[in-house]
Design a protein around this motif. Structure first.
Motif, short mmCIF file in Angstrom:
data_model
loop_
_atom_site.label_atom_id
_atom_site.label_comp_id
_atom_site.label_asym_id
_atom_site.label_seq_id
_atom_site.Cartn_x
_atom_site.Cartn_y
_atom_site.Cartn_z
N VAL A 1 81.94 56.57 -0.40
CA VAL A 1 80.43 56.52 -0.85
C VAL A 1 79.51 56.27 0.19
CG1 VAL A 1 78.67 55.45 -2.51
CG2 VAL A 1 80.83 56.48 -3.21
N LEU A 2 78.38 56.91 0.73
CA LEU A 2 77.42 56.61 1.74
C LEU A 2 76.06 56.33 0.63
CD1 LEU A 2 77.97 59.64 4.09
CD2 LEU A 2 78.73 57.24 4.31
N LEU A 3 75.46 55.09 1.12
CA LEU A 3 74.23 54.50 0.30
C LEU A 3 73.29 54.80 1.28
CD1 LEU A 3 73.11 53.49 -2.34
CD2 LEU A 3 73.58 51.42 -1.39
N LEU A 4 72.30 55.68 1.07
CA LEU A 4 70.99 55.79 1.88
C LEU A 4 69.79 55.44 1.05
CD1 LEU A 4 72.93 58.48 2.55
CD2 LEU A 4 71.07 58.63 4.02
N ARG A 5 69.17 54.37 1.81
CA ARG A 5 67.85 53.78 1.07
C ARG A 5 66.62 54.22 1.98
NH1 ARG A 5 68.39 52.31 -4.05
NH2 ARG A 5 69.96 50.94 -4.48
N ALA A 6 65.83 54.69 1.67
CA ALA A 6 64.51 55.08 2.28
C ALA A 6 63.28 54.62 1.17
CB ALA A 6 64.36 56.48 2.59
N LYS A 7 62.36 54.01 1.98
CA LYS A 7 61.18 53.52 0.94
C LYS A 7 60.25 54.78 0.51
CE LYS A 7 61.49 48.88 1.76
NZ LYS A 7 62.29 48.54 0.86
N ARG A 8 59.99 55.78 1.45
CA ARG A 8 59.30 56.88 1.12
C ARG A 8 60.00 58.07 0.83
NH1 ARG A 8 56.33 57.70 6.86
NH2 ARG A 8 56.57 59.69 5.64
N SER A 9 59.22 58.78 -0.26
CA SER A 9 59.70 59.83 -1.00
C SER A 9 60.10 60.95 0.19
CB SER A 9 58.87 60.36 -1.79
OG SER A 9 59.33 61.59 -2.48
N ASN A 10 59.19 61.07 1.23
CA ASN A 10 59.38 62.01 2.22
C ASN A 10 60.49 61.89 2.84
OD1 ASN A 10 57.24 63.58 1.26
ND2 ASN A 10 55.81 62.55 3.10
N ASP A 11 60.75 60.65 3.19
CA ASP A 11 62.15 60.14 3.99
C ASP A 11 63.35 60.50 3.30
OD1 ASP A 11 60.51 59.43 6.15
OD2 ASP A 11 60.56 57.28 5.70
N GLN A 12 63.14 60.37 1.93
CA GLN A 12 64.50 60.42 1.17
C GLN A 12 64.80 61.95 1.06
OE1 GLN A 12 63.09 58.98 -2.78
NE2 GLN A 12 62.77 57.05 -1.82
N LEU A 13 63.84 62.81 0.75
CA LEU A 13 63.96 64.32 0.85
C LEU A 13 64.42 64.67 2.33
CD1 LEU A 13 60.73 65.06 -1.13
CD2 LEU A 13 63.13 65.52 -1.92
N TRP A 14 63.90 64.34 3.34
CA TRP A 14 64.39 64.70 4.57
C TRP A 14 65.77 64.23 4.91
CZ3 TRP A 14 66.30 62.22 8.86
CH2 TRP A 14 66.14 62.82 10.26
N SER A 15 66.08 63.14 4.39
CA SER A 15 67.51 62.72 4.69
C SER A 15 68.57 63.60 3.90
CB SER A 15 67.62 61.39 4.23
OG SER A 15 66.78 60.52 4.74
N ALA A 16 68.22 64.00 2.57
CA ALA A 16 68.98 64.58 1.86
C ALA A 16 69.31 66.15 2.12
CB ALA A 16 68.45 64.97 0.45
#
Length: 172
Positions: free
Chosen positions: A39-54
């Motif tokens: 399992v890789l856990l990614l945390r990003a504060k901003r929604s844009n960063d979350q979407l970009w990471s995915a």
């Protein structure tokens, strides 16, 4: 997670959790036959960063599955994710609040999941083919806390929606 555990546990590649509502528990993962080291856990504060990471994980096809929790996703961002998922070998699951169920989406499969006495009720909001009529209850193994002699009292659980994409002969 218990609903997806059989599919996720069978993957050889890592599973990316992007901004889950809480940190995964190693014992809970093991109970669900998902290896914690997978399992890789990614945390990003901003929604844009979350979407970009995915999106980048999907484009790289380095993970077996990407699970993304989003509370506010714009239609153009979901379209970009869908396009990245279609060209990827990774499975994509997007978890959104149930209040988003009436919003338009290009996802090929949308399921609203609500807790039930036997497990969960799944309402098919959207799928390819004719409209699904009827009730769908999925029995899931009880959580480790429910198996304990000191089981917690039943808490109110909010329903959520899963958006998935079709892949070959299975759905994600």
């Amino acid at each position: 997670m218990r609903l997806l555990a059989p599919a996720l546990g069978s993957l050889k590649a890592p599973v990316a959790l992007v901004e889950p509502p809480c940190a995964p528990c190693a014992q809970g993962l093991a109970y669900s036959v998902i290896r914690a080291e997978q399992v890789l856990l990614l945390r990003a504060k901003r929604s844009n960063d979350q979407l970009w990471s995915a999106e980048q994980i999907l484009k790289a096809s380095t993970c077996g599955a990407v699970l993304l929790w989003q509370t506010h996703a714009r239609a153009d961002a979901l379209l970009r994710l869908l396009l990245a998922a279609r060209s990827s070998t990774s499975l994509l699951f997007v978890f959104r609040p149930i209040r988003e169920a009436s919003d338009a989406s290009l996802a090929e499969l949308r399921v609203a999941v609500r807790p039930a006495e036997e497990g969960v009720n799944a309402d098919i909001i959207k799928r390819k083919g004719p409209k699904f009529e009827g009730d769908l209850t999925v029995n899931v193994r009880p959580g480790a806390a429910l198996m304990s002699a000191r089981a917690r009292s039943r808490r109110a659980v909010l329903p959520f929606e899963i958006e998935a994409r079709a892949t070959g002969d299975a759905f994600a």
